[in-house]
Design a protein around this motif. Sequence first.
Motif, short mmCIF file in Angstrom:
data_model
loop_
_atom_site.label_atom_id
_atom_site.label_comp_id
_atom_site.label_asym_id
_atom_site.label_seq_id
_atom_site.Cartn_x
_atom_site.Cartn_y
_atom_site.Cartn_z
N UNK A 119 -7.31 2.85 10.16
CA UNK A 119 -6.42 1.69 10.11
C UNK A 119 -6.59 0.91 8.82
N UNK A 120 -7.82 0.75 8.40
CA UNK A 120 -8.10 0.04 7.15
C UNK A 120 -7.55 0.80 5.95
N UNK A 121 -7.72 2.11 5.96
CA UNK A 121 -7.21 2.92 4.85
C UNK A 121 -5.68 2.89 4.81
N UNK A 122 -5.04 2.94 5.97
CA UNK A 122 -3.58 2.89 6.02
C UNK A 122 -3.07 1.54 5.54
N UNK A 123 -3.74 0.48 5.95
CA UNK A 123 -3.36 -0.87 5.52
C UNK A 123 -3.48 -1.01 4.00
N UNK A 124 -4.56 -0.50 3.47
CA UNK A 124 -4.77 -0.56 2.01
C UNK A 124 -3.70 0.25 1.27
N UNK A 125 -3.33 1.38 1.80
CA UNK A 125 -2.32 2.22 1.15
C UNK A 125 -0.95 1.54 1.16
N UNK A 126 -0.58 0.95 2.29
CA UNK A 126 0.69 0.22 2.39
C UNK A 126 0.69 -0.96 1.43
N UNK A 127 -0.43 -1.66 1.36
CA UNK A 127 -0.55 -2.81 0.47
C UNK A 127 -0.29 -2.40 -0.98
N UNK A 128 -0.88 -1.30 -1.40
CA UNK A 128 -0.70 -0.84 -2.78
C UNK A 128 0.73 -0.35 -3.02
N UNK A 129 1.34 0.27 -2.02
CA UNK A 129 2.73 0.70 -2.16
C UNK A 129 3.65 -0.50 -2.34
#
Length: 137
Positions: A38-48
Amino acid sequence: MGSVSDGSIQGSRYAQRPEGGPASGMGQAGKEQAKQLGSAAKERVYHQVESRRGDLAKGIRGFVSTLESLSDRDEAKVARPLLGGAAGLLRRTSERLENETTDELLADAQSRVRERPGLFIAGCVAAGFALGRLIKA
């Protein structure tokens, strides 16, 4: 023979599992792994979002100029106030995308959703309907 009071069923091999057994260890590992994903997905969306914010603001500005040119036409007398209002709202949105950080935008969006969850759900339904119609066409 077991009894109901000690956690086993009389005449059977079922008994309560001890705390901290293998099943609870696997459950804890699964929870940790889910948190990491979940943390990795959140970080990826944030950068996108961060990387595409400028493109989105540019696209909105182009749409604003189209709306403004439509509202200047003589045929749009009746729709002029609506087009002007939409253009103003989109212009403010574009400026916010350019001037505010992603954290500020997300915090504002979260607070607005908490204030009016029904409106948010209705907006999602309307957007989904419109997107479905566009894809279908």
